[in-house]
Design a protein around this motif. Structure first.
Motif, short mmCIF file in Angstrom:
data_model
loop_
_atom_site.label_atom_id
_atom_site.label_comp_id
_atom_site.label_asym_id
_atom_site.label_seq_id
_atom_site.Cartn_x
_atom_site.Cartn_y
_atom_site.Cartn_z
N PHE A 1 -25.01 -29.70 -26.94
CA PHE A 1 -26.24 -30.22 -27.54
C PHE A 1 -26.57 -29.48 -28.84
N LEU A 2 -26.49 -28.15 -28.82
CA LEU A 2 -26.81 -27.37 -30.01
C LEU A 2 -25.86 -27.67 -31.16
N LYS A 3 -24.59 -27.89 -30.85
CA LYS A 3 -23.62 -28.25 -31.88
C LYS A 3 -23.99 -29.60 -32.48
N GLU A 4 -24.41 -30.52 -31.63
CA GLU A 4 -24.78 -31.87 -32.07
C GLU A 4 -25.97 -31.85 -33.03
N GLU B 1 -23.02 -18.27 -33.80
CA GLU B 1 -24.26 -17.51 -33.91
C GLU B 1 -25.15 -17.63 -32.68
N ILE B 2 -24.71 -18.36 -31.68
CA ILE B 2 -25.53 -18.60 -30.50
C ILE B 2 -25.13 -17.63 -29.39
N ASP C 1 -33.13 -8.32 -30.78
CA ASP C 1 -33.27 -7.25 -31.77
C ASP C 1 -32.13 -7.24 -32.78
N SER C 2 -30.93 -7.58 -32.34
CA SER C 2 -29.76 -7.56 -33.22
C SER C 2 -29.77 -8.70 -34.24
#
Length: 137
Positions: free
Chosen positions: A24-27, A34-35, A68-69
Motif C-alpha cells: 500500500f505504501l509503495k502504491e 525509508e520505511i 529519533d533516528s
C-alpha cells in the motif's frame, strides 16, 4: 499491534501484515527503503522504548529509537501553505481563533487564506507562537 489475538507476537503474522502495508505504501508513493516496521504492543510496551523478549525474532531498534533516528521533520517554506487545524474557538473580543501548526509554506499577518474543503476565505489578523505575537510562521 503485536498483542492482538490474531497476531500473538508471531513473526510470520508480522511479516504478512508488513507485506500488505508495504504494498500500500509503495502504491501511494513512499520510498520503501525509508520505511521502518517495528512490531509493538502499546498495551504492554513491547518494543516501544526497549527491546522485548516477546519479539526475540525482531533484530531492529525499538520504536522510539527508530523515530529519533529520523531527525527533524522537513517543513519546506516554499511549498503551498498546509496548516492542519487542531482547534477552533470563538472569542467575543477577538473573533474566531484557529489553532494549528504550519506543516509547509508560511503564514503572515494580513494574508488571505482559503480553507478546504469548505472553500471559506479568511484573513490572518495575528499569529502567536509559544504565547508571543509574531509576524510570520
Amino acid at each position: 499491534k503485536m498483542d492482538d489475538i490474531s497476531v500473538q507476537f508471531s513473526s510470520s503474522r508480522f511479516e504478512d501484515i508488513k507485506k500488505v502495508v508495504n504494498a500500500f505504501l509503495k502504491e501511494v508513493g513512499y520510498k520503501q527503503k525509508e520505511i521502518a516496521f517495528v512490531p509493538i504492543s502499546g498495551i504492554f510496551g513491547d518494543n516501544l522504548v526497549a527491546k522485548s523478549a516477546e519479539t526475540a525474532w525482531y533484530s531492529g531498534k525499538p520504536a522510539v529509537e527508530v523515530l529519533d533516528s529520523m531527525g527533524p521533520i522537513n517543513r519546506p517554506a516554499e511549498k503551498p501553505l498546509r496548516l492542519p487545524i487542531l482547534k477552533v474557538r470563538q472569542d467575543e473580543d477577538v473573533g474566531t481563533i484557529i489553532t494549528g501548526r504550519v506543516e509547509t509554506g508560511s503564514l503572515k499577518s494580513g494574508s488571505k487564506v482559503l480553507f478546504s474543503p469548505s472553500g471559506q476565505v479568511g484573513e490572518v489578523r495575528s499569529i502567536r507562537k509559544d504565547g508571543a505575537d509574531v509576524s510570520e510562521a
